[in-house]
Enzyme design. Sequence first.
Site, short mmCIF file in Angstrom:
data_model
loop_
_atom_site.label_atom_id
_atom_site.label_comp_id
_atom_site.label_asym_id
_atom_site.label_seq_id
_atom_site.Cartn_x
_atom_site.Cartn_y
_atom_site.Cartn_z
N GLU A 1 -30.75 40.80 -11.42
CA GLU A 1 -31.70 39.69 -10.89
C GLU A 1 -31.13 38.23 -10.86
O GLU A 1 -31.41 37.73 -9.98
CB GLU A 1 -32.97 39.63 -12.15
CG GLU A 1 -33.93 38.56 -11.84
CD GLU A 1 -34.90 38.65 -13.09
OE1 GLU A 1 -35.46 37.60 -13.04
OE2 GLU A 1 -34.94 39.53 -13.84
N ASP A 2 -30.20 38.02 -11.94
CA ASP A 2 -29.81 36.49 -12.00
C ASP A 2 -28.60 36.36 -11.29
O ASP A 2 -27.94 35.09 -11.25
CB ASP A 2 -29.88 36.12 -13.32
CG ASP A 2 -31.40 36.18 -13.94
OD1 ASP A 2 -32.27 35.98 -13.04
OD2 ASP A 2 -31.45 36.20 -15.23
#
Length: 711
Positions: A76-77
């Site tokens: 996600e990051d």
Amino acid sequence: MFTIDDLADRLGGYLPQDEIQQVKRAFYYAEQAHDGQRRRSGEPYVTHPLAVANILANMHMDHQSLMAAMLHDVIEDTGVGKDALAEQFGKPVAELVDGVSKLTQITFEDKAVAQAENFQKMVLAMSRDIRVIIVKLADRLHNMRTLGALRPEKKRRIARETLEIYARIASRLGINTIRVELEDLSFQALHPMRAERIKRAVSSARGNRRSAIRQLQAALQKSLDDEGLPATVVGRQKHLLSIYKKMRDQRKSFAEIMDVFGFRILCDDVDSCYRILGVVHNLYKPVPGRFKDYIAIPKANGYQSLHTTLFGSGGMPIEVQIRTREMEAMANNGIAAHWLYKAGQTQHPIAEGSHARARAWVKGLLEMQRHAGDSLEFIEHVKNDLFPDDIYVFTPKGDIMELPQGATVIDFAYSVHTDIGNSCIACRIDRHLAPLSTRLESGQTLDIITAPGARPNLAWLNFVVTAKARSAIRHALKHQQQTEAVQLGRRLLNKTLANAETSLEELPEGVLDALLAELALKNEDALLESIGLGTRVAHVIARRLIDLQQGKEKSVATPEARPHGPIVISGAEGMVIKFARCCHPLPGDTVIGHLSVGKGIVVHRAECRNLREHKDDPDKLFALEWSNDIQEDFPVALRLELESRRGLVAELAGLITDADANIERIGIEERDARLSTVNLTLSVRNRIHLARIIKRLRNLPHVGKISRVGN
């Protein structure tokens, strides 16, 4: 500050060195991927995955779960993809990480929809690997512990979501340690002042009651030692939210809640649990009706224990829970205990049973997801299903079925199988016939009676309580309405096409396809359904089909395109032909149908005043005709004016029953001391049957005016 070496030392207690090295490798990979990223609190971002892995280590989770905890925000990051993770750490870990990752790539206009969609993705991931939810719970727990850096409104939103979804999932999976902490942290975020006051009061009360607790604990321990039963007595603390809920729901003061002393007795085997129960019942008198045996019949989440409440010295209530140490591990870690025992290379039956129950629950969630109309409807079903107080009933073969408190026969039928629920018509409870709406009690034996042509009833939604039953009924009714709308649409369109001496089946090849493409509809059924539900008008569609057949470019709706002759109805058409409640039409009445959007045809008496509202829209009015073969009964409303006297209702009921009719509703209004008005709703076969009943009523003494109610 907690480091990866500290975690590795802890993992040495239950994991082999090669697996610990893999966990450390995942940490260093995450540290590099999150390099330069910081949390709102200012700490390096990698402290979060490390803390999540530490929570999982407390539950003795396997090395793949710990690796997924380290990597759960990498997709996600950072720029790392799922395939890259699979190449580095294997497919199972990459699947776990993908399951836990949030749906931040997709943007939603509505926060509620975003949360619901997230949860749907999590359910699908759980169906592949149940460890996804355990990692997610640990992730949410650490986020709740570090809420302090967020804005107040965001804190409250996250706390509410945690309380409604994640704490309930932890409870459903039996992970009590996480459930309690999530509830208390959510309560502190939502109601900080109330939480602080209760926390201070608990601390003060515990100090004041210390000597009384020691005396009771010593008395219990001595009685066990005297009987030669090796067991440990420990005090049991109430958590903040449970104290607050009891004060609020039971309207009790804090002192009344804290008056109850709680103890837990831990022993080595099940036999000792029951022997200890006898000892404590000899020491203090038990409170009647307060004994629960969750060892013989575990809760849905696998929880096992004996619960009893005793009258202590001076009548002080003492709540005692008796369980084995293995049951204690299960109560605290729930489904996570499956991996705890697996790590020790033992297949413990309690842990295996909990894992099987969790799999069954997830399977039920997937079935609900298929039946739900959208993600918001699905998440509402899940919320209702997550936190049941269970009852236990038996099938005719003696199998135990777990159902929530207040469940009915219909809930039981759907819990056995969706097809049984859809086709059930009656039930025997302990060999006696009972209504389908009967609320069930623990210990009952149920035998469901089904019929091949039976279908769910819309009224069932008024009393079912389980999410599975509710979603299955809605799904079946939606499918039923769709099927009936297609059939009605076909009848309406063919009636109209008959005026041009053709029908759907006789249209040249390609004409219908051309119209479907023009209207952007995927198939013939979609067109017929829209006609049956009133969103499209049959004669307009018929005119366009005829134009296309003749090669014309424009469609003009003309009076000649109206349906040819009246539509025949029998009362058994189902959900797309409804009978108006305003005028209660009966066979024998002159009737007109109004095509109502989303409902189908609503049948009115020709003189009904409500039809005047539709006089400006004649395209949606149809001539109807009653079939010669009608088997149904129809409701009709009557108003009687008569002199008040004793036994009047019984006399009316007897006369109507003798006339082979049923009373659905009766109401009496006193006009003055002498006269009354009786409002009756009866079920009758037709207009002639009603005339016969009215004739009998007129023969009663003291009956004045009789009128049929309706516009």
